[in-house]
Design an enzyme around this catalytic site. Structure first.
Site, PDB file in Angstrom:
ATOM      1  N   ASP A 146      35.863  40.644 106.351  1.00 58.43           N
ATOM      2  CA  ASP A 146      36.692  40.122 107.430  1.00 58.43           C
ATOM      3  C   ASP A 146      37.137  38.712 107.019  1.00 58.43           C
ATOM      4  O   ASP A 146      36.612  38.114 106.089  1.00 58.43           O
ATOM      5  CB  ASP A 146      35.932  40.128 108.759  1.00 58.43           C
TER       6      ASP A 146
HETATM    7  C1  BGC Z   1      39.413  39.869 112.712  1.00 59.92           C
HETATM    8  C2  BGC Z   1      39.800  41.170 112.069  1.00 59.92           C
HETATM    9  C3  BGC Z   1      41.215  41.090 111.579  1.00 59.92           C
HETATM   10  C4  BGC Z   1      41.386  39.909 110.658  1.00 59.92           C
HETATM   11  C5  BGC Z   1      42.788  39.768 110.114  1.00 59.92           C
HETATM   12  C6  BGC Z   1      39.732  38.660 111.837  1.00 59.92           C
HETATM   13  O1  BGC Z   1      39.512  37.474 112.487  1.00 59.92           O
HETATM   14  O2  BGC Z   1      38.028  39.883 113.013  1.00 59.92           O
HETATM   15  O3  BGC Z   1      39.644  42.222 112.976  1.00 59.92           O
HETATM   16  O4  BGC Z   1      41.550  42.278 110.931  1.00 59.92           O
HETATM   17  O5  BGC Z   1      41.067  38.719 111.366  1.00 59.92           O
HETATM   18  O6  BGC Z   1      43.674  39.510 111.112  1.00 59.92           O
END
Ligand code: BGC
Length: 719
Positions: free
Chosen positions: A271
């Site tokens: 993530d």
């Molecule tokens: C979130 C993810 C997301 C990623 C990219 C993160 O902060 O937890 O779910 O895919 O950002 O946007």
């Protein structure tokens, strides 16, 4: 790295006819360690269409494996892709990733609402459309969804992105979403966030998670396994930790469980900035260690922190082997080859109007919304509305004249689309053409922390309601009250809305509550003022039309709750598949004695018909057991009823939940019609449970099966 192409001959990896594994081997053999490291990084580039953002001279040159959060359109995306293909030594195409959760240009219901439909076929169709739209709109070929975490705490904002509290239901929707995203072959899903992020203490986003091995297997892993089995090419590891190790560095989970036991064959991306954040969690803040630990654990790509550019140093220091690096690169390249990125790297550059709202998308959005809404209350059968009786309708509330409350988070692409939604007020005008319709907002703002209400707005609303025969009260949450970093310490209504409801209830007019929300809310007291309550969730661009169709009886409501609604925040966590209470006759709380249990249980949802279940019969078959039950629509309206099959394992060597869902089926049943439903029980799949080490066992003993808790039968299972 700006190495230019040197070779002129057609290398094997560029030959589309060669087997993928040979192409991968050939390509890896040509890559420098820096190129391998780049391939494992996911970076951002400018999100605005400023041409300066798109040159190899800018620090974000496309020598990474993937770009995320790019919304500069197909033309700019292709320009960048062309640089990667034509101006780098090996010409490896980039993957283009963005969060696609419940639609792209066409907003479908949020995932939690989708689960309320108990109709995963609609999820599959809608994700297919989302994948087409994001590919056509900007060449997105990597949808960062579905989010499949099972959640038990409605304070956690991200429950809205998932499919509720039940692992079986979430698994069905996870698989459907993966199939939908990947159906046309050029886009991949990313099942996230593996695993247990939803267990954050107190629902506080990005907080410490504490969960047992049993919780892992009983609740959190199943939807990921379903996603893997449905063929997901990628998964995202989560921010949190398990058993003392942050997930991105947790080999026991990423390699032993995900690859070893679940057979996942794609690659894992971290993530956003998760590797870097391991330092905040008190694990390691050394970038070289973060790199080697995560890659060794089985986290192949690093999102947003560029950390894997430390791979050469980690290898040199002996912290990482080249085999591990090559294995990770192979996994990333395999996905690119499978998607056809090498042969078909460029996105269509269509005029904007051709990229959005595919002809069937709008219709599907409406169809979906009709099935997500849950009728929680309908005193004296007030609904469906008798339009002859109510000629003057007051539409009141902060969400009456707004589009956003129906869309949820992750709606940026939809908002760039003309006519991307509707309002309840406009929909009501269409559905009640002969009625006199009046409107008042009733309270000024939405902010549940600071909005004390607005006496003047409230007074205006009362004056409007006084002149009406009935009030449609449009309230609840705005989209930015649920989602990432949108946890709430309480799940009550904002103060302004509470005051408004109190003032309206004093008028003694019939009130129909239409609640938009991305989570369960607790407002039992305020709901007393409502004669009917329809839960709209955030059901997408056509939600207002669907709501009016339900109010007027054109559609018989069929949604059922995919989560338990607590009476108050103090009851959290509360969920249907809990473990047995030690002293069942004792009250849960001394200050809630008359009302043990939830406000509304999992699976709850009224309809304009009643469904009568016959006697449940179970018989042995060659492969296991078969259960039969009849369901009769005893009402005047044709409808849809979801038969939810619950199983209780009465006694086991490792105690089991009081009940768990093992199947569901949604049936269309005409008024007066009876349908027979058959459930085939495969003992290994349905009666077995996991021991703490993940091994499944099947014990002989007594089980109870119920169909929607209306008809049940017990049986003895012996192998
Ligand atoms: C979130 C993810 C997301 C990623 C990219 C993160 O902060 O937890 O779910 O895919 O950002 O946007």
């Amino acid at each position: 790295m700006k190495a230019k192409k040197t070779a002129t001959e057609q290398p094997l990896y560029k030959n589309p006819k060669a087997p993928i594994e040979e192409r991968i081997k050939d390509l890896i053999s040509r890559m420098t360690i820096e190129e391998k490291a780049d391939q494992l990084c996911q970076d951002t580039i400018g999100v605005d269409p400023n041409p300066d953002n798109y040159s190899l001279d800018n620090p974000y040159c496309p020598t990474c494996g993937s770009v995320y959060q790019f919304m500069g359109g197909a033309k700019n995306r292709n320009k960048f892709q062309r640089q990667a293909i034509e101006e780098t030594r090996l010409g490896i195409p980039l993957l283009w990733a963005i969060d696609v959760i419940h639609g792209w240009r066409t907003m479908f219901p949020v995932s939690l609402a989708q689960a309320a439909s108990f109709n995963p076929a609609l999820t599959e169709k809608s994700q297919r459309i989302a994948a087409r739209e994001c590919w056509q709109d900007g060449g997105i070929d990597w949808c960062l969804g579905p989010m499949v975490e099972v959640g038990h705490d409605p304070r956690w904002g991200r429950n809205v992105e998932g499919y509720g509290e039940d692992p079986y239901t979430a698994s069905q929707f996870a698989a459907a979403a993966v199939r939908g995203f990947q159906k046309d072959g050029r886009v991949t899903a990313c099942v996230k966030h593996f695993v247990g992020y939803s267990a954050c203490e107190g629902g506080r986003d990005y907080s410490y998670t504490e969960f047992s091995d049993r919780a892992l297997r009983e609740w959190y892993l199943p939807p990921f396994e379903a996603g893997a089995k449905a063929g997901a090419y990628t998964m995202m590891s989560s921010f949190n930790e398990w058993d003392g190790k942050p997930i991105p560095a947790n080999r026991a989970l990423l390699t032993d469980e995900l690859r070893g036991k679940m057979g996942f064959s794609g690659f894992v991306v971290s993530d956003c900035g998760a590797l870097h954040r391991m330092g905040n969690m008190g694990y390691t803040s050394d970038p070289i260690e973060q790199t080697s630990e995560a890659l060794y654990a089985g986290n192949e790509m690093a999102m947003g922190d560029g950390l894997y550019r430390n791979i050469p140093e980690a290898v040199e220091k002996g912290l990482l082997s080249m085999e591990t690096v090559d294995e990770a690169v192979a996994r990333v390249l395999r996905v690119k080859f499978k998607l056809g990125c090498f042969e078909n790297p460029y996105a269509p550059e269509l005029p904007r109007e051709k990229t959005c709202i595919l002809p069937d998308a709008d219709e599907l959005s409406l169809k979906f919304a009709r099935e997500t809404m849950v009728l929680l209350k309908n005193n004296k059968k007030l609904l469906p509305l008798d339009s002859k009786k109510f000629r003057r309708i007051a539409i009141i509330g902060p969400s009456a004249n707004e589009i956003h409350p129906h869309l949820g988070q992750w709606r940026a692409a939809a908002e760039a689309t003309p006519e991307y939604g509707e309002t309840l007020l406009d929909a009501a005008k269409k559905f009640f053409p002969k009625a006199e319709i009046s409107f008042a907002r009733g309270c000024a703002g939405w902010d549940y922390r600071t909005n004390p209400g607005d006496a003047a707005e409230c007074e205006k609303a009362v004056a409007v309601a006084k002149e009406a025969d009935i009030v449609l009260l449009c309230f609840g949450e705005l989209p930015w009250m649920a989602g990432e970093i949108k946890s709430r310490r309480d799940i009550c209504l904002p103060p302004g809305q509470r005051e408004l409801i109190k003032a309206l209830s004093a008028l003694n007019k019939p009130i129909i509550g239409l609640c938009c929300s991305g989570r369960a809310l607790a407002f039992q007291e305020e709901a007393e003022a409502m004669d009917a309550l329809l839960w709209l969730w955030q059901s997408g661009r056509r939600a207002p039309t669907a709501a009016m169709e339900i109010l007027t009886g054109k559609v018989n409501p069929s949604g059922k709750l995919p989560i338990t609604f607590p009476r108050s925040v103090g009851q959290i966590p509360i969920y249907y598949n809990c473990h047995g209470k030690i002293t069942p006759e004792a009250h849960d709380y001394q200050d809630l004695q008359d009302e043990d249990g939830p406000w509304f249980p999992f699976g709850y949802g009224l309809a304009y018909s009643t469904y009568k279940y016959g006697k449940l019969k179970i018989k042995k078959t060659a492969n296991g057991l078969e259960a039969h039950v009849s369901v009769k629509n005893t009402g005047k309206y044709d409808g849809k009823e979801t038969v939810i099959w619950y199983l209780s394992d009465i006694e086991a060597k490792f105690t089991q939940p009081v009940r768990r869902v093992i199947a569901f089926e949604k049936l269309s049943i005409k008024a007066g019609e009876t349908k027979d439903v058959c459930l085939k029980i495969d003992p290994k799949r349905d009666l077995a449970y996991s021991l703490p080490n993940g091994i499944k066992i099947l014990e002989p003993g007594e089980f109870v099966l119920s169909a929607s808790r209306q008809s049940e039968a017990s049986f003895w299972f012996e192998e």
